[in-house]
Design a protein around this motif. Structure first.
Motif, PDB file in Angstrom:
ATOM      1  N   PHE A 176      17.262 -36.615  -0.318  1.00 51.10           N
ATOM      2  CA  PHE A 176      16.392 -35.466  -0.122  1.00 51.10           C
ATOM      3  C   PHE A 176      15.562 -35.143  -1.364  1.00 51.10           C
ATOM      4  O   PHE A 176      14.925 -34.100  -1.442  1.00 51.10           O
ATOM      5  N   ALA A 177      15.548 -36.042  -2.335  1.00 54.38           N
ATOM      6  CA  ALA A 177      14.826 -35.772  -3.586  1.00 54.38           C
ATOM      7  C   ALA A 177      13.340 -35.564  -3.350  1.00 54.38           C
ATOM      8  O   ALA A 177      12.706 -34.717  -3.979  1.00 54.38           O
ATOM      9  N   VAL A 217      15.866 -30.850   5.885  1.00 52.57           N
ATOM     10  CA  VAL A 217      16.309 -31.455   7.133  1.00 52.57           C
ATOM     11  C   VAL A 217      15.623 -32.807   7.304  1.00 52.57           C
ATOM     12  O   VAL A 217      14.743 -33.179   6.522  1.00 52.57           O
ATOM     13  N   TRP A 218      16.014 -33.518   8.338  1.00 48.54           N
ATOM     14  CA  TRP A 218      15.395 -34.795   8.661  1.00 48.54           C
ATOM     15  C   TRP A 218      14.299 -34.595   9.705  1.00 48.54           C
ATOM     16  O   TRP A 218      14.495 -33.861  10.675  1.00 48.54           O
ATOM     17  N   VAL A 219      13.161 -35.267   9.531  1.00 48.91           N
ATOM     18  CA  VAL A 219      12.116 -35.250  10.554  1.00 48.91           C
ATOM     19  C   VAL A 219      11.964 -36.665  11.107  1.00 48.91           C
ATOM     20  O   VAL A 219      11.927 -37.645  10.358  1.00 48.91           O
ATOM     21  N   VAL A 220      11.927 -36.766  12.421  1.00 46.03           N
ATOM     22  CA  VAL A 220      11.838 -38.048  13.127  1.00 46.03           C
ATOM     23  C   VAL A 220      10.413 -38.233  13.633  1.00 46.03           C
ATOM     24  O   VAL A 220       9.861 -37.346  14.297  1.00 46.03           O
ATOM     25  N   ASN A 269      12.631 -39.198   7.876  1.00 46.76           N
ATOM     26  CA  ASN A 269      12.431 -38.828   6.479  1.00 46.76           C
ATOM     27  C   ASN A 269      12.838 -37.379   6.240  1.00 46.76           C
ATOM     28  O   ASN A 269      12.818 -36.551   7.158  1.00 46.76           O
ATOM     29  N   PRO A 270      13.195 -37.053   5.007  1.00 48.11           N
ATOM     30  CA  PRO A 270      13.560 -35.671   4.695  1.00 48.11           C
ATOM     31  C   PRO A 270      12.324 -34.792   4.491  1.00 48.11           C
ATOM     32  O   PRO A 270      11.301 -35.255   3.981  1.00 48.11           O
ATOM     33  N   VAL A 271      12.428 -33.532   4.914  1.00 47.58           N
ATOM     34  CA  VAL A 271      11.381 -32.534   4.685  1.00 47.58           C
ATOM     35  C   VAL A 271      12.048 -31.218   4.298  1.00 47.58           C
ATOM     36  O   VAL A 271      13.250 -31.029   4.487  1.00 47.58           O
ATOM     37  N   LEU A 321       3.919 -39.306   5.995  1.00 49.16           N
ATOM     38  CA  LEU A 321       5.370 -39.252   6.182  1.00 49.16           C
ATOM     39  C   LEU A 321       5.829 -40.343   7.147  1.00 49.16           C
ATOM     40  O   LEU A 321       6.805 -41.055   6.882  1.00 49.16           O
ATOM     41  N   SER A 322       5.127 -40.488   8.265  1.00 44.88           N
ATOM     42  CA  SER A 322       5.533 -41.478   9.261  1.00 44.88           C
ATOM     43  C   SER A 322       5.399 -42.906   8.730  1.00 44.88           C
ATOM     44  O   SER A 322       6.130 -43.799   9.154  1.00 44.88           O
TER      45      SER A 322
END
Length: 406
Positions: free
Chosen positions: A12-13, A52-55, A42-44, A35-36
């Motif tokens: 998550f850095a 959190v994670w975004v898919v 990926n973390p946001v 991001l995609s």
């Protein structure tokens, strides 16, 4: 593991802010594309510092939304709050959408018979009458009109009132409280709107329990009388249906109209009948999803996906605009192709929580666009496209107003 401690891992850095405000009302911010390109998950960082994670992958989104280890329970601290207003109790303790099985399944089975394709089609004459009346009013007033205030807001509210058995003259109140919950600036404002909503619905439902009417509330009130449902559940069900039925469709109608106005050659094909309304609406739903999250979940236990470990307690957000633009699913995914017609999108979510009212939503969009562009064929923007005011970051993306002329 708590959400905060789970989010402290090295992965998550680099977690950029999410969601972001759109520049174009129907296109994702450039940061989402970046991001995609990093990978499917990926973390946001959310507004409150929660990570959190975004898919952004269609296949991974479907897999996670089918996984029983992912929870929709909004009453738990693990559930990610996507905006300040959504941290209010009124937006968290909701039946159906904020529950896991088996409680969720009970309410879903109860409501499904009222929202099937056959039931939606039976509503077409009523929806057509509503849309025609709104266009009549716009034409009588003459240009300029606002497609938000003069058209889009009233279609879903009056449609839901007809379905549920609520007087039309309550539209302004319902639009005020639903937008107060879903578009409010903070938790306090959303909670106040929610309290007003619940107080009104408490009286409305109680009256229906004494003398059930012919609408959906009356049908469900009979179940309260028989003991199959309790009063508080019916109040909550009514609230959830109205919030879901009003806000999303009212936001989508003007954004979809803007897409069509921005692509005049394709709009002419629609007007000429070379593209069917259902096909056009499906592409509008794919391209112009008005929420940045098709689903929000949290992991009940550790899950390994695509080389990442989603730890128990961590949140997962499936990004509507990005899973809908997955190049593994769609050719030239950022382009608007009115004849594409693919239902491989997650604008209505996926899995057991897929939108219950999607058939009715599609019907309203079809009738709204067909009628609008048939009866006002010369419809065009009254201001340059860059001057259309985009809503601030929040639950619903969209436009504040959409001035048009003819």
């Amino acid at each position: 593991m708590s959400p905060q401690s789970a989010a402290s891992s090295a992965e998550f850095a680099d977690a950029p802010p999410f969601p972001r405000r759109r520049v174009c009302p129907y296109e994702p911010p450039a940061a989402y594309t970046e991001l995609s390109e990093r990978g499917p998950i990926n973390p946001v960082t959310l507004w409150n510092g929660r990570q959190v994670w975004v898919v952004t992958s269609y296949a991974l989104g479907r897999a996670l939304l089918s996984d029983p280890r992912m929870s929709s329970d909004r009453s738990r601290d693990e559930y990610p709050s996507m905006a300040p207003n959504l941290s209010a109790e009124a937006a968290r303790k909701l039946v159906l959408v904020g529950m896991d099985p088996p409680e969720h399944d009970v309410h879903r089975r109860l409501l499904s018979p009222y929202f099937g394709l056959k039931q939606a089609r039976a509503m077409r004459p009523a929806v057509q009458a509503i849309v025609d009346e709104l266009v009549d009013d716009m034409l009588a007033k003459g240009p300029v009109a606002d497609l938000v205030a003069d058209f889009a807001l009233s279609i879903p509210s009056r449609t839901m009132f007809a379905l549920m058995g609520i007087p039309d003259d309550e539209a302004e109140f319902f639009e005020s409280v639903t937008s107060g919950i879903m578009q409010g600036a903070d938790a306090e404002g959303a909670q106040q709107a929610g309290a007003r909503f619940v107080a009104y619905l408490d009286q409305l439902v109680a009256a229906q329990e004494q003398a059930p009417g012919s609408g959906l509330i009356g049908e469900l009130a009979r179940l309260v009388v028989s003991g199959e449902l309790d009063h508080a559940e019916l109040v909550q069900i009514t609230m959830v249906l109205l919030i879901a039925g009003l806000e999303t469709t009212a936001s989508m109608i003007p954004v979809g109209a803007l897409v069509l106005l921005d692509h005049p050659a394709q709009l002419r094909g629609l007007q000429a009948g070379t593209v069917s309304l259902p096909v056009a609406v499906e592409e509008l739903l794919r391209l112009a999803a008005v929420t940045d999250f098709a689903a929000i979940r949290w992991a009940k236990e550790d899950i390994e996906v695509d080389g990442h470990r989603i730890a128990a307690g961590e949140g997962v957000v499936v990004s509507s605009p990005m899973v809908n633009r997955d190049s593994a699913v769609h050719d030239d995914p950022y382009a608007f192709r009115i004849d594409r017609g693919s239902r491989k999108h997650m604008t209505f979510g996926y899995g057991i929580h897929q939108c219950l009212g999607q058939n009715l939503a599609r019907l309203q969009l079809e009738v709204a666009y067909e009628t609008l562009f048939r009866r006002i064929p010369g419809l065009r923007l009254a201001v340059p496209a860059e001057r259309v005011t985009v809503r601030p970051v929040g639950t619903m993306q969209g436009v504040r107003e959409l001035p048009v002329t003819w």
